[in-house]
Design an enzyme around this catalytic site. Structure first.
Site, PDB file in Angstrom:
ATOM      1  N   ARG A   1       0.442  -1.282   0.110  1.00 21.23           N
ATOM      2  CA  ARG A   1       0.369  -0.665  -0.015  1.00 21.23           C
ATOM      3  C   ARG A   1       0.824   1.451  -0.549  1.00 21.23           C
ATOM      4  O   ARG A   1       0.345   2.380  -0.606  1.00 21.23           O
ATOM      5  CB  ARG A   1      -1.018  -0.180   0.740  1.00 21.23           C
ATOM      6  CG  ARG A   1      -2.220  -0.701   1.283  1.00 21.23           C
ATOM      7  CD  ARG A   1      -3.464  -1.296   1.724  1.00 21.23           C
ATOM      8  NE  ARG A   1      -3.451   0.315   1.864  1.00 21.23           N
ATOM      9  CZ  ARG A   1      -4.435   1.034   3.024  1.00 21.23           C
ATOM     10  NH1 ARG A   1      -4.694   0.258   4.602  1.00 21.23           N
ATOM     11  NH2 ARG A   1      -4.971   2.499   2.737  1.00 21.23           N
TER      12      ARG A   1
ATOM     13  N   CYS B   1       6.608   3.465  16.896  1.00 25.00           N
ATOM     14  CA  CYS B   1       7.211   2.423  17.538  1.00 25.00           C
ATOM     15  C   CYS B   1       5.789   1.625  18.409  1.00 25.00           C
ATOM     16  O   CYS B   1       5.272   3.077  19.207  1.00 25.00           O
ATOM     17  CB  CYS B   1       7.959   3.211  18.795  1.00 25.00           C
ATOM     18  SG  CYS B   1       8.896   2.002  19.567  1.00 25.00           S
TER      19      CYS B   1
ATOM     20  N   HIS C   1      -6.828   8.462  10.680  1.00 28.53           N
ATOM     21  CA  HIS C   1      -6.297   7.198  10.681  1.00 28.53           C
ATOM     22  C   HIS C   1      -4.834   6.479  10.264  1.00 28.53           C
ATOM     23  O   HIS C   1      -4.854   6.182   9.667  1.00 28.53           O
ATOM     24  CB  HIS C   1      -7.536   6.175   9.661  1.00 28.53           C
ATOM     25  CG  HIS C   1      -9.173   5.875   9.990  1.00 28.53           C
ATOM     26  ND1 HIS C   1     -10.141   6.162   9.079  1.00 28.53           N
ATOM     27  CD2 HIS C   1      -9.403   6.291  10.963  1.00 28.53           C
ATOM     28  CE1 HIS C   1     -10.747   5.996   9.629  1.00 28.53           C
ATOM     29  NE2 HIS C   1     -10.454   6.080  10.816  1.00 28.53           N
TER      30      HIS C   1
ATOM     31  N   SER D   1     -17.705   5.289   2.456  1.00 25.36           N
ATOM     32  CA  SER D   1     -19.689   4.354   2.951  1.00 25.36           C
ATOM     33  C   SER D   1     -20.103   4.609   3.894  1.00 25.36           C
ATOM     34  O   SER D   1     -21.278   4.285   3.191  1.00 25.36           O
ATOM     35  CB  SER D   1     -19.147   3.242   2.723  1.00 25.36           C
ATOM     36  OG  SER D   1     -17.858   3.184   4.145  1.00 25.36           O
TER      37      SER D   1
END
Length: 233
Positions: A58, A116, A108, A176
């Protein structure tokens, strides 16, 4: 009506035309991988190699993607609108910033970042991350992608809710409406008196909560909507 503050929520649909996959559509990422395996802390601890491989792919795709007309239109809106424009994105790519948007909150996280798990240190992720990577702050081998997984608290929530409470206009683009807390943002904004707009390829799960809707590809609907809003400014 004078619109002073615009708050915009963007989801995977705005980056789809830049070649980045959505999640729930036919052929989407969640039809190719189980959420439990690649997007939860438990999945990460079960199979670090699988999860790092998923996000390495990604990351590479995000790095080569280019902002599309929808990203560019939102950057234009921020430049030319006389009031404040805030973009809250569920996306982990940086296409908004590369298009020129400056006021962007990544709820997000960011695919280009590393985190870490031991000390909470953050740094720019290398192209390829692995379970043997060492934290530059504490030296632990607890490196993970700096993204928010299911079961974790999204970033900037206090700031986002403050913006929603002040919004004159709230728009949701390419999302969505199935993932909380973002799915409830339209209700938060409407309760504060904002006009609400959905721009989507297809109606979302919360389409009836919006006062106004536009359906079609983001590269077509978003530039038209931005032009309409700027004409009203």
């Amino acid at each position: 009506m004078t619109t002073e503050k615009i708050v915009i929520l963007t989801g995977a649909g705005i980056s789809a035309e830049s070649g980045l996959g959505t999640f729930r559509d036919v052929g989407g990422l969640w039809t190719q991988h189980r959420i439990e395996d690649v997007a939860t802390p438990e999945g990460f601890h079960r199979d670090l190699d699988l999860v790092h491989g998923f996000y390495n792919t990604r990351r590479a795709k995000a790095a080569t993607a280019r902002p599309n007309a929808a990203h560019e239109a939102l950057a234009r809106l921020e430049r030319e609108h006389p009031g404040e424009v805030v973009v809250v994105t569920q996306n982990v790519d940086d296409l908004h910033e590369r298009a020129g948007s400056r006021s962007v909150l990544h709820m997000h996280g960011r695919i280009a970042g590393a985190l870490c798990g031991a000390c909470g240190g953050r740094w720019q992720a290398p192209d390829i991350m692995s379970k043997t990577d060492v934290c530059p702050t504490c030296g632990a081998t607890a490196t993970r992608p700096d993204v928010v997984w299911f079961g974790e608290i999204p970033h900037h929530m206090d700031e986002i809710l403050r913006h929603l409470s002040q919004a004159d206009l709230f728009a949701a683009i390419g999302t969505s409406g199935e993932v909380y807390p973002a799915a409830a943002f339209v209700e938060e904004a409407a309760a504060a008196g904002a006009h609400t707009v959905e721009l989507n390829l297809d109606p979302s799960a919360h389409v009836t909560a919006f006062a106004e809707t536009f359906f079609g590809p983001a590269t077509e609907t978003v530039p038209r909507w931005v032009a309409q809003e700027l004409a009203r400014s």
